[in-house]
Design a protein around this motif. Sequence first.
Motif, PDB file in Angstrom:
ATOM      1  N   TRP A 142       0.828  -1.204   0.000  1.00  0.00           N
ATOM      2  CA  TRP A 142       0.000   0.000   0.000  1.00  0.00           C
ATOM      3  C   TRP A 142       0.867   1.262   0.000  1.00  0.00           C
ATOM      4  O   TRP A 142       0.523   2.256  -0.657  1.00  0.00           O
ATOM      5  CB  TRP A 142      -0.940  -0.003   1.205  1.00  0.00           C
ATOM      6  CG  TRP A 142      -1.935  -1.135   1.225  1.00  0.00           C
ATOM      7  CD1 TRP A 142      -2.119  -2.048   2.219  1.00  0.00           C
ATOM      8  CD2 TRP A 142      -2.888  -1.482   0.201  1.00  0.00           C
ATOM      9  NE1 TRP A 142      -3.113  -2.937   1.886  1.00  0.00           N
ATOM     10  CE2 TRP A 142      -3.606  -2.608   0.652  1.00  0.00           C
ATOM     11  CE3 TRP A 142      -3.192  -0.945  -1.045  1.00  0.00           C
ATOM     12  CZ2 TRP A 142      -4.615  -3.213  -0.092  1.00  0.00           C
ATOM     13  CZ3 TRP A 142      -4.201  -1.541  -1.803  1.00  0.00           C
ATOM     14  CH2 TRP A 142      -4.896  -2.653  -1.331  1.00  0.00           C
ATOM     15  N   ARG A 143       1.993   1.203   0.694  1.00  0.00           N
ATOM     16  CA  ARG A 143       2.882   2.380   0.710  1.00  0.00           C
ATOM     17  C   ARG A 143       3.540   2.611  -0.644  1.00  0.00           C
ATOM     18  O   ARG A 143       3.981   3.731  -0.929  1.00  0.00           O
ATOM     19  CB  ARG A 143       3.941   2.231   1.806  1.00  0.00           C
ATOM     20  CG  ARG A 143       3.376   2.393   3.231  1.00  0.00           C
ATOM     21  CD  ARG A 143       4.490   2.585   4.251  1.00  0.00           C
ATOM     22  NE  ARG A 143       5.373   1.432   4.316  1.00  0.00           N
ATOM     23  CZ  ARG A 143       5.217   0.407   5.154  1.00  0.00           C
ATOM     24  NH1 ARG A 143       4.196   0.411   6.015  1.00  0.00           N
ATOM     25  NH2 ARG A 143       6.062  -0.596   5.164  1.00  0.00           N
ATOM     26  N   SER A 144       3.610   1.587  -1.465  1.00  0.00           N
ATOM     27  CA  SER A 144       4.254   1.747  -2.776  1.00  0.00           C
ATOM     28  C   SER A 144       3.383   2.513  -3.758  1.00  0.00           C
ATOM     29  O   SER A 144       3.868   2.973  -4.799  1.00  0.00           O
ATOM     30  CB  SER A 144       4.581   0.370  -3.375  1.00  0.00           C
ATOM     31  OG  SER A 144       3.399  -0.310  -3.799  1.00  0.00           O
ATOM     32  N   GLY A 145       2.109   2.668  -3.437  1.00  0.00           N
ATOM     33  CA  GLY A 145       1.212   3.384  -4.328  1.00  0.00           C
ATOM     34  C   GLY A 145       1.191   4.874  -4.053  1.00  0.00           C
ATOM     35  O   GLY A 145       1.896   5.382  -3.163  1.00  0.00           O
ATOM     36  N   THR A 146       0.363   5.575  -4.813  1.00  0.00           N
ATOM     37  CA  THR A 146       0.237   7.026  -4.667  1.00  0.00           C
ATOM     38  C   THR A 146      -1.060   7.337  -3.945  1.00  0.00           C
ATOM     39  O   THR A 146      -2.149   7.100  -4.483  1.00  0.00           O
ATOM     40  CB  THR A 146       0.248   7.713  -6.039  1.00  0.00           C
ATOM     41  OG1 THR A 146       1.460   7.385  -6.718  1.00  0.00           O
ATOM     42  CG2 THR A 146       0.128   9.222  -5.898  1.00  0.00           C
ATOM     43  N   PRO A 147      -0.989   7.871  -2.712  1.00  0.00           N
ATOM     44  CA  PRO A 147      -2.212   8.186  -1.966  1.00  0.00           C
ATOM     45  C   PRO A 147      -2.671   9.613  -2.250  1.00  0.00           C
ATOM     46  O   PRO A 147      -1.854  10.515  -2.457  1.00  0.00           O
ATOM     47  CB  PRO A 147      -1.769   8.033  -0.517  1.00  0.00           C
ATOM     48  CG  PRO A 147      -0.321   8.442  -0.538  1.00  0.00           C
ATOM     49  CD  PRO A 147       0.217   8.045  -1.895  1.00  0.00           C
ATOM     50  N   TRP A 166      -6.355   5.869  -4.086  1.00  0.00           N
ATOM     51  CA  TRP A 166      -5.055   5.193  -4.039  1.00  0.00           C
ATOM     52  C   TRP A 166      -4.785   4.656  -5.423  1.00  0.00           C
ATOM     53  O   TRP A 166      -5.636   3.971  -6.023  1.00  0.00           O
ATOM     54  CB  TRP A 166      -5.062   4.051  -3.035  1.00  0.00           C
ATOM     55  CG  TRP A 166      -3.757   3.297  -2.961  1.00  0.00           C
ATOM     56  CD1 TRP A 166      -2.683   3.602  -2.195  1.00  0.00           C
ATOM     57  CD2 TRP A 166      -3.400   2.119  -3.693  1.00  0.00           C
ATOM     58  NE1 TRP A 166      -1.665   2.694  -2.399  1.00  0.00           N
ATOM     59  CE2 TRP A 166      -2.080   1.769  -3.319  1.00  0.00           C
ATOM     60  CE3 TRP A 166      -4.057   1.331  -4.643  1.00  0.00           C
ATOM     61  CZ2 TRP A 166      -1.410   0.662  -3.854  1.00  0.00           C
ATOM     62  CZ3 TRP A 166      -3.399   0.228  -5.181  1.00  0.00           C
ATOM     63  CH2 TRP A 166      -2.090  -0.098  -4.784  1.00  0.00           C
ATOM     64  N   THR A 167      -3.592   4.963  -5.962  1.00  0.00           N
ATOM     65  CA  THR A 167      -3.205   4.511  -7.292  1.00  0.00           C
ATOM     66  C   THR A 167      -1.969   3.629  -7.171  1.00  0.00           C
ATOM     67  O   THR A 167      -0.968   4.036  -6.570  1.00  0.00           O
ATOM     68  CB  THR A 167      -2.901   5.701  -8.225  1.00  0.00           C
ATOM     69  OG1 THR A 167      -4.024   6.583  -8.241  1.00  0.00           O
ATOM     70  CG2 THR A 167      -2.617   5.214  -9.638  1.00  0.00           C
ATOM     71  N   SER A 168      -2.056   2.452  -7.726  1.00  0.00           N
ATOM     72  CA  SER A 168      -0.931   1.516  -7.626  1.00  0.00           C
ATOM     73  C   SER A 168       0.244   1.999  -8.465  1.00  0.00           C
ATOM     74  O   SER A 168       0.069   2.769  -9.421  1.00  0.00           O
ATOM     75  CB  SER A 168      -1.359   0.133  -8.111  1.00  0.00           C
ATOM     76  OG  SER A 168      -1.410   0.087  -9.530  1.00  0.00           O
ATOM     77  N   PRO A 169       1.439   1.545  -8.145  1.00  0.00           N
ATOM     78  CA  PRO A 169       2.537   1.734  -9.098  1.00  0.00           C
ATOM     79  C   PRO A 169       2.242   0.937 -10.360  1.00  0.00           C
ATOM     80  O   PRO A 169       1.415   0.018 -10.349  1.00  0.00           O
ATOM     81  CB  PRO A 169       3.756   1.171  -8.353  1.00  0.00           C
ATOM     82  CG  PRO A 169       3.182   0.214  -7.365  1.00  0.00           C
ATOM     83  CD  PRO A 169       1.836   0.742  -6.976  1.00  0.00           C
ATOM     84  N   GLU A 170       2.882   1.291 -11.439  1.00  0.00           N
ATOM     85  CA  GLU A 170       2.696   0.512 -12.663  1.00  0.00           C
ATOM     86  C   GLU A 170       3.311  -0.877 -12.469  1.00  0.00           C
ATOM     87  O   GLU A 170       4.458  -1.008 -12.050  1.00  0.00           O
ATOM     88  CB  GLU A 170       3.353   1.190 -13.857  1.00  0.00           C
ATOM     89  CG  GLU A 170       3.104   0.425 -15.149  1.00  0.00           C
ATOM     90  CD  GLU A 170       3.631   1.151 -16.381  1.00  0.00           C
ATOM     91  OE1 GLU A 170       2.814   1.605 -17.198  1.00  0.00           O
ATOM     92  OE2 GLU A 170       4.875   1.263 -16.501  1.00  0.00           O
TER      93      GLU A 170
END
Length: 454
Positions: A59-64, A104-108
């Motif tokens: 979850w921390r790897s994504g863009t909040p 919340w947006t995941s990394p690619e």
Amino acid sequence: MSHGSVPRRTLLGAVAAAAGAGALTAPAAPAVPAATPATRRGPGAPAVENRFWTTSADWRSGTPDGVRTAGGARPSVVVARPAGRLDHTDPHTGRTGSWEYATWTSPEHRTRVPATEIIASWNADTPAGTWLQVELRGTYADGTATPWFVMGRWAAGDTDIRRASLDGQSDGRSSVRTDTLAVDDPASAVRLVAYRLRLTLHRRPGTRLTPTVRRAGAMASAVPHRFTVPASAPGPARELDVPRYSQNVHTGRYPEYDGGGEAWCSPASSQMVLEYWGRRPTAADLAWVDPAFGDPQVCHAARQTFDYQYEGCGNWPFNAAYAASHHRMNAVVTRLSSLTELERLIAAGVPVITSQSFLPEELTGAGYGTAGHLMAVVGFTAAGDVIANDPASDSNGAVRRVYRRRAWENIWLRTKRYGANGAVASGTGGVCYLYWPERPTPAQRRVLASLGIH
């Protein structure tokens, strides 16, 4: 609505009318080799990769944007400080409501599979006054990207919004087919090589309510176009004690949820497997069901999985989300590459809900044909034949069926079949639902990890 050309409900009469059409037979082939945690591919099988975000690090790897990571035994994403407010008009009720939202947006994620299909899954809790939108954006091999496609507007209940897929989404190369992002022409060179997910969490303004998303991700696969699949060698015999529910005893019930009977194969199968894991709706959950109806939990599952756009209960991720939200389970939609992988799951005590289509003469003992049907595989005989709890039965006592291994393997894993008048129709290529508890056994954890599911 359909997945390719396969409606997500049983169509027994329509396929029975095509009983004169033939089918090809495949020669025997060696057993599929052992799976690996990365991309899995048996001889001629689809290449499959699963990627799900579940841990605090994930979850921390994504863009909040307005969300935070909640810790604990099951890390999750929740609303912290909303990023904004919007007015949403539900197309299925006409009601307009105001909602705060955060994203919340995941990394690619770069897939190991140049994919022709991507199917998202999510496990979330949405208390009354909240809902969730899941979007997916794919990247093609040439570096261009799709728009953000809506893969579902979802809530566990149906009082705030109507959970629904969204029709008409396409960029001219790929389209959303109810719950699946699919390349329009898989015979072309067009492939999806990466994707992102975006979660938008909504809540009533001025409250501290929040959706809680515990799992989000997708299965990417390259689906071969084939009428027949290689035969596999039988594995160990085992049968799991899974409850049995007929969909047909519900025929005519609750037309607002597609009327029971042949339309309820998916919720009936989901309910069977959930009760195997000891999960049942509460008396309060079932209070709305007519007390004259037997097996009210199947009616409940139908209501809780109903897609108001598709107008049916067969939306794959909605069934998985129902299982996870209402019963504190893990649940995903994926694709298996072989019957051997399915045998490993059964050996570890995990029943599997499979999606397939077939003509009446293609599956001895079924007594029907279907353009799209779900059933629960619960075991294998000593000869390697498939033991299925098939809800397309006239009573609960008739649900247990034994189907010949070779025939069942082919109708489930192929991606093309003959339809009426010899026309070519689609199959699912091994699509299934996997449900398992919050605390799996070591054996269950290992077999899931071998499929790339954690």
